[in-house]
Design an enzyme around this catalytic site. Structure first.
Site, PDB file in Angstrom:
ATOM      1  N   GLN A   5       0.854  -1.202   0.000  1.00 20.07           N
ATOM      2  CA  GLN A   5       0.000   0.000   0.000  1.00 20.07           C
ATOM      3  C   GLN A   5       0.882   1.242   0.000  1.00 20.07           C
ATOM      4  O   GLN A   5       0.377   2.353  -0.108  1.00 20.07           O
ATOM      5  CB  GLN A   5      -0.876   0.024   1.250  1.00 20.07           C
ATOM      6  CG  GLN A   5      -1.839  -1.144   1.345  1.00 20.07           C
ATOM      7  CD  GLN A   5      -2.509  -1.182   2.709  1.00 20.07           C
ATOM      8  OE1 GLN A   5      -3.523  -0.542   2.943  1.00 20.07           O
ATOM      9  NE2 GLN A   5      -1.939  -1.940   3.623  1.00 20.07           N
ATOM     10  N   ASP A  11       6.234   4.692  -1.362  1.00 23.59           N
ATOM     11  CA  ASP A  11       7.697   4.815  -1.430  1.00 23.59           C
ATOM     12  C   ASP A  11       8.262   3.625  -2.222  1.00 23.59           C
ATOM     13  O   ASP A  11       7.540   2.664  -2.515  1.00 23.59           O
ATOM     14  CB  ASP A  11       8.305   4.881  -0.012  1.00 23.59           C
ATOM     15  CG  ASP A  11       8.096   3.593   0.781  1.00 23.59           C
ATOM     16  OD1 ASP A  11       8.534   2.510   0.310  1.00 23.59           O
ATOM     17  OD2 ASP A  11       7.501   3.650   1.883  1.00 23.59           O
ATOM     18  N   HIS A  56      -1.559   1.491  -4.283  1.00 26.60           N
ATOM     19  CA  HIS A  56      -1.966   2.884  -4.073  1.00 26.60           C
ATOM     20  C   HIS A  56      -1.083   3.868  -4.841  1.00 26.60           C
ATOM     21  O   HIS A  56      -1.064   5.054  -4.542  1.00 26.60           O
ATOM     22  CB  HIS A  56      -1.967   3.219  -2.571  1.00 26.60           C
ATOM     23  CG  HIS A  56      -3.045   2.515  -1.801  1.00 26.60           C
ATOM     24  ND1 HIS A  56      -3.006   2.309  -0.443  1.00 26.60           N
ATOM     25  CD2 HIS A  56      -4.213   1.960  -2.231  1.00 26.60           C
ATOM     26  CE1 HIS A  56      -4.102   1.650  -0.061  1.00 26.60           C
ATOM     27  NE2 HIS A  56      -4.836   1.429  -1.123  1.00 26.60           N
ATOM     28  N   CYS A  67      -1.055  11.687 -16.411  1.00 23.02           N
ATOM     29  CA  CYS A  67      -1.955  12.727 -16.899  1.00 23.02           C
ATOM     30  C   CYS A  67      -3.208  12.804 -16.029  1.00 23.02           C
ATOM     31  O   CYS A  67      -3.804  11.782 -15.692  1.00 23.02           O
ATOM     32  CB  CYS A  67      -2.348  12.423 -18.346  1.00 23.02           C
ATOM     33  SG  CYS A  67      -3.473  13.664 -19.017  1.00 23.02           S
ATOM     34  N   CYS A  73       1.031  16.648 -20.193  1.00 20.10           N
ATOM     35  CA  CYS A  73       0.986  15.447 -21.017  1.00 20.10           C
ATOM     36  C   CYS A  73       0.887  15.877 -22.488  1.00 20.10           C
ATOM     37  O   CYS A  73       0.511  17.018 -22.782  1.00 20.10           O
ATOM     38  CB  CYS A  73      -0.255  14.659 -20.604  1.00 20.10           C
ATOM     39  SG  CYS A  73      -0.620  13.218 -21.597  1.00 20.10           S
ATOM     40  N   GLY A 130       2.568  -4.351   9.121  1.00 21.64           N
ATOM     41  CA  GLY A 130       2.509  -2.912   9.369  1.00 21.64           C
ATOM     42  C   GLY A 130       1.378  -2.168   8.719  1.00 21.64           C
ATOM     43  O   GLY A 130       1.581  -1.101   8.142  1.00 21.64           O
ATOM     44  N   THR A 131       0.158  -2.700   8.828  1.00 21.62           N
ATOM     45  CA  THR A 131      -0.989  -1.958   8.306  1.00 21.62           C
ATOM     46  C   THR A 131      -2.138  -2.070   9.301  1.00 21.62           C
ATOM     47  O   THR A 131      -2.347  -3.121   9.894  1.00 21.62           O
ATOM     48  CB  THR A 131      -1.380  -2.425   6.881  1.00 21.62           C
ATOM     49  OG1 THR A 131      -2.572  -1.757   6.478  1.00 21.62           O
ATOM     50  CG2 THR A 131      -1.574  -3.920   6.783  1.00 21.62           C
ATOM     51  N   GLU A 158       1.350  -3.762  17.223  1.00 23.03           N
ATOM     52  CA  GLU A 158       0.055  -3.901  17.903  1.00 23.03           C
ATOM     53  C   GLU A 158      -0.879  -4.633  16.959  1.00 23.03           C
ATOM     54  O   GLU A 158      -0.708  -4.559  15.743  1.00 23.03           O
ATOM     55  CB  GLU A 158      -0.515  -2.524  18.270  1.00 23.03           C
ATOM     56  CG  GLU A 158      -0.852  -1.704  17.052  1.00 23.03           C
ATOM     57  CD  GLU A 158      -0.806  -0.199  17.297  1.00 23.03           C
ATOM     58  OE1 GLU A 158      -0.632   0.213  18.445  1.00 23.03           O
ATOM     59  OE2 GLU A 158      -0.941   0.542  16.308  1.00 23.03           O
ATOM     60  N   ALA A 174       8.597  -4.372  12.734  1.00 26.90           N
ATOM     61  CA  ALA A 174       8.945  -5.245  11.610  1.00 26.90           C
ATOM     62  C   ALA A 174      10.464  -5.399  11.443  1.00 26.90           C
ATOM     63  O   ALA A 174      10.966  -6.507  11.233  1.00 26.90           O
ATOM     64  CB  ALA A 174       8.318  -4.704  10.334  1.00 26.90           C
TER      65      ALA A 174
HETATM   66  P1  NAD Z   1      -1.638   3.179   9.008  1.00 28.00           P
HETATM   67  O1  NAD Z   1      -0.910   4.419   9.400  1.00 28.00           O
HETATM   68  O2  NAD Z   1      -3.115   3.165   9.053  1.00 28.00           O
HETATM   69  O3  NAD Z   1      -1.136   1.999   9.954  1.00 28.00           O
HETATM   70  C1  NAD Z   1       0.216   1.806  10.226  1.00 28.00           C
HETATM   71  C2  NAD Z   1       0.358   0.517  10.958  1.00 28.00           C
HETATM   72  O4  NAD Z   1       1.738   0.247  11.094  1.00 28.00           O
HETATM   73  C3  NAD Z   1      -0.251   0.521  12.358  1.00 28.00           C
HETATM   74  O5  NAD Z   1      -1.080  -0.603  12.508  1.00 28.00           O
HETATM   75  C4  NAD Z   1       0.969   0.428  13.281  1.00 28.00           C
HETATM   76  O6  NAD Z   1       0.733  -0.393  14.423  1.00 28.00           O
HETATM   77  C5  NAD Z   1       1.971  -0.252  12.372  1.00 28.00           C
HETATM   78  N1  NAD Z   1       3.376   0.015  12.702  1.00 28.00           N
HETATM   79  C6  NAD Z   1       3.921   1.128  13.239  1.00 28.00           C
HETATM   80  N2  NAD Z   1       5.254   0.971  13.373  1.00 28.00           N
HETATM   81  C7  NAD Z   1       5.562  -0.260  12.898  1.00 28.00           C
HETATM   82  C8  NAD Z   1       6.757  -1.001  12.752  1.00 28.00           C
HETATM   83  N3  NAD Z   1       7.937  -0.509  13.127  1.00 28.00           N
HETATM   84  N4  NAD Z   1       6.686  -2.248  12.204  1.00 28.00           N
HETATM   85  C9  NAD Z   1       5.504  -2.767  11.812  1.00 28.00           C
HETATM   86  N5  NAD Z   1       4.338  -2.116  11.936  1.00 28.00           N
HETATM   87  C10 NAD Z   1       4.359  -0.876  12.454  1.00 28.00           C
HETATM   88  O7  NAD Z   1      -1.105   2.808   7.582  1.00 28.00           O
HETATM   89  P2  NAD Z   1      -1.703   1.827   6.506  1.00 28.00           P
HETATM   90  O8  NAD Z   1      -2.459   0.735   7.161  1.00 28.00           O
HETATM   91  O9  NAD Z   1      -0.593   1.515   5.554  1.00 28.00           O
HETATM   92  O10 NAD Z   1      -2.748   2.745   5.755  1.00 28.00           O
HETATM   93  C11 NAD Z   1      -3.381   2.164   4.684  1.00 28.00           C
HETATM   94  C12 NAD Z   1      -3.501   3.119   3.548  1.00 28.00           C
HETATM   95  O11 NAD Z   1      -4.264   4.246   3.958  1.00 28.00           O
HETATM   96  C13 NAD Z   1      -2.238   3.746   3.069  1.00 28.00           C
HETATM   97  O12 NAD Z   1      -1.568   3.000   2.139  1.00 28.00           O
HETATM   98  C14 NAD Z   1      -2.725   5.007   2.427  1.00 28.00           C
HETATM   99  O13 NAD Z   1      -2.957   4.781   1.061  1.00 28.00           O
HETATM  100  C15 NAD Z   1      -4.020   5.259   3.077  1.00 28.00           C
HETATM  101  N6  NAD Z   1      -3.992   6.568   3.768  1.00 28.00           N
HETATM  102  C16 NAD Z   1      -4.720   6.772   4.891  1.00 28.00           C
HETATM  103  C17 NAD Z   1      -4.760   8.033   5.469  1.00 28.00           C
HETATM  104  C18 NAD Z   1      -5.625   8.345   6.626  1.00 28.00           C
HETATM  105  O14 NAD Z   1      -5.234   9.114   7.472  1.00 28.00           O
HETATM  106  N7  NAD Z   1      -6.813   7.828   6.702  1.00 28.00           N
HETATM  107  C19 NAD Z   1      -4.011   9.047   4.961  1.00 28.00           C
HETATM  108  C20 NAD Z   1      -3.313   8.790   3.846  1.00 28.00           C
HETATM  109  C21 NAD Z   1      -3.295   7.565   3.279  1.00 28.00           C
END
Ligand code: NAD
Length: 239
Positions: free
Chosen positions: A96, A99, A114, A122, A146, A183-184, A211, A227
């Site tokens: 997701q 980078d 994403h 474009c 474009c 990490g999501t 968590e 991670a």
């Molecule tokens: P998130 O910020 O929602 O969650 C990050 C997760 O990483 C958390 O569960 C946390 O516990 C975990 N984490 C923190 N440090 C860590 C570590 N060292 N090792 C492993 N895990 C660790 O991010 P997400 O779940 O990637 O968000 C999903 C998508 O949401 C993103 O790809 C983006 O496209 C989109 N997004 C959401 C928002 C918003 O604020 N709603 C903003 C922009 C983008």
């Protein structure tokens, strides 16, 4: 000691989120103040924001490009690249993250559902492919056009837009016997559903992060920890 045994018959699908890049210095999305790097999501990451204020959207993504370029892959990115080197086409990575730390760690079989920070496309969806673009724009006048005349926008899936490569992702989940999710937070769909799709056809599913995610109950195992600290040495690939 390795905790996750990968059998010769296993097909591995990996989903990563912002947490895997946290130890590389890139912030995750859910700050306590509800802002994302100091911005409201609706000001910088929606089709409406792009229509209203493309300069602010580009300023935000230029800042993120600069941060992404400075960051380095951490041991978690490297552990996944190493796993891919051992598994070949029995490995598939869906991130997701926008980078390019997975690529820079050596991952090859991956999709960015994403979008990607280092590309632009474009704004008119005229059919031309995204182009590599690492520029940091200081004003809208610097942003290219474009061939069709449309302004270039970040190659990022804004909220409300459809994620990329969904057909390929669904095919890969359908053949996976092991899903690893790193990490999501399990709060953004459709990615938060992937574990359910995998479990429906009997795959095991492991979550790795400090968590439990919101959808933790869908997993067969949760490995708690950062991670970069827990992933090196976590996998044992049986031959
Ligand atoms: P998130 O910020 O929602 O969650 C990050 C997760 O990483 C958390 O569960 C946390 O516990 C975990 N984490 C923190 N440090 C860590 C570590 N060292 N090792 C492993 N895990 C660790 O991010 P997400 O779940 O990637 O968000 C999903 C998508 O949401 C993103 O790809 C983006 O496209 C989109 N997004 C959401 C928002 C918003 O604020 N709603 C903003 C922009 C983008």
């Amino acid at each position: 000691m390795a905790e996750i045994l990968i059998a010769p018959s296993d097909q591995v699908f990996v989903l990563t989120g912002a947490g895997i890049s946290a130890e590389s210095g890139l912030p995750t999305f859910r700050a306590e103040d509800g802002l994302w790097a100091g911005h409201r999501v609706e000001d910088v990451c929606t089709p409406d924001a792009w229509r209203r204020n493309p300069a602010e959207v580009w300023a935000f993504y230029s800042t993120r490009r600069a941060a992404g370029a400075k960051a380095q892959p951490n041991p978690a990115h490297l552990a996944l690249a190493d796993l891919e080197a051992q598994l070949g086409d029995r490995f598939f990575l869906c991130t997701q993250n926008v980078d390019d730390l997975h690529e820079r760690a050596g991952s090859v079989r991956l999709v960015h559902m994403h979008g990607e920070l280092a590309r632009s496309r474009c704004e008119r969806e005229c059919g031309r492919l995204p182009v590599e673009d690492r520029a940091l724009y200081k004003s809208l006048d610097e942003v290219g056009r474009c061939a069709c005349g449309g302004r270039l926008r970040p190659h990022i899936v804004f909220f409300g837009e459809i994620p990329l490569e969904m057909e390929r992702i669904q095919d890969e989940i359908a053949r996976a016997t092991l899903m690893l999710v790193v990490g999501t937070s399990g709060s953004v769909y459709p990615a938060a559903s992937f574990v359910h799709w995998a479990r429906q056809h009997g795959a095991r599913a492991v979550y790795i992060g400090p968590e439990p995610p919101l959808n933790a109950s869908a997993f067969t195992q949760v490995v708690e920890g950062k991670a970069g600290a827990v992933m090196p040495g976590l996998f044992e690939v049986a031959s």
